[in-house]
Design a protein around this motif. Sequence first.
Motif: not given
Length: 273
Positions: A173-179
């Motif tokens: 989740v922490v990686l996909m939000l900025p993506f």
Amino acid sequence: MLNDIFMMYRNGEVIPYVLLAIVAVGYIIIFEKFIVLQFVYRINFEKYNTQMKKMLTANDMERARNFSRATSRTTVPMLAIKAIDAYETDPMRVRSAVSEESLRFFPRIRRRINQLPNLAATCVLLGAIAAVQGIWGSFHMVEGLELGIKSFAFSSGLSHALLPLTISLVSAVVLMLPFGILDAIAWRLEAEMEHSLCVILNILSPEMQPMFAGGGGSSSNNNNSNDDSQGGGYSPSSGGMDSDDDMDDKPRRAGNESGAGSLQEVPDEEEII
């Protein structure tokens, strides 16, 4: 749960540290691409398009080149300089030169951004592997124990086995939000760059439109009428026959009519007597 997660890091387990390293790599990519997209590639496109349109329309190429160099060394100003150089060398090669440079530059915008979903998927898969391994170890741990102790030991081992899966899901989740944010920024930047290139190319190398000479339809009709007059056309009034055939048929019909009129009726015997 947070206390258990900290205990996993304190105990030096491998999977949590691997997940932390993957998240760290992902955020290095996130910060690098955010700085590049927002502060290196982005310019004031509206102001740049207005000034370039005035300079290129006035055929002030040197001033347009200097303005592009002063604006930025990358993105649209760099492509505009390539277009101006191609226009001064060979105006017919403006679009091909810009296309070559665009195909070389545009992949840089999304470079390494598409690796973030891969890193998030890797985190989830590693967490799932760690959870399966923990559950399998819990089954082996409770073998040979009494029923009351077995249930307590199995529940404790199962909760510990699900902790890596929890960490992996949080990491994804922490990686996909900025993506998602970076993808939207890159898409908008590409759209603005394509608009600026369209403005420049429409001035330096407008598309060639097909030219139609006036009276082309009448000339083609005249050609067809000339062909018909030469005997190769179709005459509706003649029922699909040429005019020369009509002229040949007229004397034939006239001869038949005259021959029919020249024949006399044979008199009967009573008339002869």
